[in-house]
Design an enzyme around this catalytic site. Structure first.
Site, PDB file in Angstrom:
ATOM      1  N   GLY B  74     -19.135  16.234  24.530  1.00 39.93           N
ATOM      2  CA  GLY B  74     -20.353  16.544  25.245  1.00 39.93           C
ATOM      3  C   GLY B  74     -20.760  17.999  25.225  1.00 39.93           C
ATOM      4  N   SER B  75     -21.141  18.495  26.369  1.00 43.89           N
ATOM      5  CA  SER B  75     -22.002  19.664  26.451  1.00 43.89           C
ATOM      6  C   SER B  75     -21.371  20.955  25.961  1.00 43.89           C
ATOM      7  CB  SER B  75     -22.432  19.863  27.885  1.00 43.89           C
ATOM      8  OG  SER B  75     -23.109  21.093  28.002  1.00 43.89           O
ATOM      9  N   SER B  76     -22.215  21.757  25.326  1.00 42.72           N
ATOM     10  CA  SER B  76     -21.797  23.077  24.880  1.00 42.72           C
ATOM     11  C   SER B  76     -21.727  24.064  26.040  1.00 42.72           C
ATOM     12  CB  SER B  76     -22.751  23.585  23.806  1.00 42.72           C
ATOM     13  OG  SER B  76     -24.082  23.458  24.238  1.00 42.72           O
ATOM     14  N   SER B  77     -22.153  23.677  27.231  1.00 42.08           N
ATOM     15  CA  SER B  77     -21.946  24.526  28.403  1.00 42.08           C
ATOM     16  C   SER B  77     -20.526  24.404  28.926  1.00 42.08           C
ATOM     17  CB  SER B  77     -22.936  24.159  29.521  1.00 42.08           C
ATOM     18  OG  SER B  77     -24.245  24.512  29.150  1.00 42.08           O
ATOM     19  N   SER B  78     -19.711  23.554  28.308  1.00 40.56           N
ATOM     20  CA  SER B  78     -18.313  23.444  28.724  1.00 40.56           C
ATOM     21  C   SER B  78     -17.597  24.784  28.592  1.00 40.56           C
ATOM     22  CB  SER B  78     -17.587  22.402  27.867  1.00 40.56           C
ATOM     23  OG  SER B  78     -18.013  21.108  28.212  1.00 40.56           O
TER      24      SER B  78
END
Lengths: 421, 161
Positions: B74-78
């Site tokens: 999932g997210s690249s904000s991880s």
């Protein structure tokens, strides 16, 4: 694995020739290049930064460190949404500390020379990267649009590396920058879907969700779709495919620029998945987590509403009948598109019907919806996927016409013929 | 590939697995083995709890654990979320994956630069990953150096003499 070879300019930057911020950022790019097995670094023509959305102190510390070190972007750099609507600060109901930090984060990125566009749809702005250009774009829907619809080349970048690429002008030569990784891995045959269904943006969001599930982080290619697929449909498709599967690139034969033919993008033995209307209806229902027909809110514009979507909404609202008084409606867009929508009268039409227009951020990220909203309707597959977990509302997914009809009635109005076709 | 060495005890052997360093560092902690990929953004909160409604280990806390997961998702904000967990002391002690993850590496990289705390990230080959998952609940020590990484686990007690 290939060893990483750096150019003289790269080495000079690592030695501090471009200042301490560029040195720090290039060390980060090099660390990523080693993990990705890249043999060299590429120059990028532009960047789009996702890191301006506030997730905590660390993100703020990082951008402020870059500012203290004299950081400045080396290429034109746009900014994704933040956690606030700077134009209408009362719309976000966050606590004072979060609001203050979110504002500082947004200011920190602007201070590095980024353009304060505050949009997840930078491709709706006037400057677009041209076909084949290497860029460093972050935010999943922007990435997939740049790769697929514009034919530019970006890997799937995220927080920190995005600004690192902007300050150094460099990225690892890996992933979707390379020809070999841009080949399709699975074909979705859409020949069995009706033209009428494929003329709905919401159907493309649902189809994108399916494509993400089928392709995972691979590259889906669509065949059997009619000519004249609009950018809004490709936007809806890519955003949903990037959410459900991690798709960073898709092709549509005869539509997207790298796919004039199937053989141009796919091997002869590519696996095929036949898509039926029943598949789309099943995903529409799965993404519709709301039970019953109640609708408290309407949320449009994820990714950010385009000018053509504003025109379509204004057309649907044209007879002047407002939304039901118990239904709140939000449309999220960029300040650039809003300015045009205001000039053309679309924004006024939406506001007269009862819509609140939000810029700089998005309704599924930050506390914008009123606390009493339990069920929201949207035409966005991406909003439907994330909102239940992010903001705790139940969702109903439908076409824009269904959304408008439902928001006027105060309960779900379905066009079952559309979804059965 | 991993090699088995005996620690001389009758009841247990120590397994030393060799893997690839994605981000260098050293850590010891009790393992938390995830049955499904995890996105830190949207999947964990800033206290380190897994909040992903669809995750089989929802409710578990990653703080201080050697987090063993097949891959990230999932997210690249991880990267931001992991860096913030490291800053605030709610992050895992180490990550063990089956494939390198650029997003999590960047989160660890930034936290090391800003706060000097190195969270090691290691990739194991599938067979060694399975051996780690099958080992007992005892503490796991990660030593991720520039050349390679070692993962030292207390093996399950022998069932017969």
């Amino acid at each position: 694995m290939a060893d990483l070879a750096l150019s003289e300019e790269d080495e000079a930057m690592l030695d501090g020739a471009d200042g301490p911020a560029a040195r720090l950022c290039l060390r980060m790019v090099v660390a990523l290049a080693r993990v990705r097995g890249a043999s060299r670094l590429l120059r990028v023509a532009s960047a789009h930064v996702d890191g301006c959305l506030y997730h905590g102190q660390a993100g703020l510390d990082f951008v402020e460190r870059l500012g203290e070190l004299g950081g400045r972007v080396a290429v034109p750099t746009t900014l994704n949404v933040g956690s606030l609507d700077l134009r209408h600060p009362d719309l976000v109901h966050a606590d004072a500390e979060t609001t203050a930090n979110a504002r500082r984060l947004m200011a920190g990125y602007t201070a590095l020379g980024c353009t304060p566009t505050w949009t997840c749809a930078p491709y709706q702005l006037t400057h677009r990267p041209s076909f084949g250009t290497h860029v460093a774009w972050a935010e999943s829907n922007a990435i997939v649009f740049a790769n697929s619809v514009l034919g530019a080349r970006t890997d799937r970048y995220g927080d920190f590396l995005d600004i690192g690429a902007a300050i150094t002008g460099r990225v690892p030569d890996a992933g979707l920058h390379q020809d070999a990784n841009r080949r399709a891995t699975v074909r979705l045959d859409c020949a069995g879907l009706s033209r009428r269904l494929l003329a709905e943006d919401a159907a493309w969001g649902v189809l994108g969700h399916l494509a993400g599930r089928v392709a995972g982080s691979g590259v889906p290619v669509l065949t059997g779709v009619p000519d004249g697929v609009t950018e809004d449909r490709l936007k809806a498709f890519g955003a949903a495919a990037a959410s459900s599967g991690g798709v960073g690139l898709f092709h549509v034969v005869g539509v997207t620029p790298e796919a004039p033919s199937l053989s141009a993008v796919a091997p002869a033995d590519i696996p095929v998945h036949e898509v039926a209307a029943a598949d789309l209806r099943a995903i529409r229902d799965e993404l519709s987590t709301a039970r019953g027909r109640g609708i408290d809110a309407l949320c449009l514009g994820t990714p950010h509403f385009s000018l053509t979507e504003f025109a379509r909404l204004a057309g649907l609202l044209g007879d002047g009948s407002p939304f039901h008084p118990d239904v709140r409606a939000w449309v999220t867009t960029s300040r650039a598109v809003l300015a045009e929508a205001e000039r053309l009268g679309y924004a006024e039409t939406a506001r007269t019907a009862g819509a609140q227009i939000v810029v700089d951020t998005c309704t599924y990220l930050t506390p914008i919806l009123d606390a009493q909203v339990r069920t929201a309707m949207t035409n966005s597959g991406k909003w439907a996927w994330y909102a239940p977990g992010n903001i705790g509302v139940a969702v109903t997914l439908g076409s824009m016409a269904e959304c408008v009809a439902s928001a006027r009635a105060g309960y779900l109005v379905r066009d079952e013929e559309l979804w059965a076709s | 590939m991993g090699e088995l060495t005996s620690d001389g005890s009758d009841s247990a052997a120590t397994a030393v697995l060799t893997g690839r360093t994605v981000f260098p560092g050293e850590a010891t902690g009790f393992p938390l083995i995830l049955d499904a990929p995890l996105s830190f953004w949207g999947g964990t909160d800033l206290t380190g709890r897994i909040v992903d409604e669809h995750h089989p280990q929802r409710g578990a806390v990653v703080t201080g654990r050697v987090l063993v997961l097949p891959k990230a998702r999932g997210s690249s904000s991880s990267s931001s979320v992991l860096a913030e967990q490291i800053r605030s002391g709610t992050g895992p002690a180490a990550l063990v994956l089956t494939e390198p993850d650029a997003i999590l590496m960047l989160g660890a990289w930034v936290a090391a630069e800003l706060y000097g705390h190195r969270l090691p990230i290691v990739v194991l080959a599938a067979a060694d990953y399975d051996r780690l998952c099958a080992a007992g609940p005892g503490p796991v020590t990660i030593d991720a150096g520039p050349e390679h990484a070692t993962v030292t686990v207390a093996a399950a007690p022998r069932t017969s003499g």
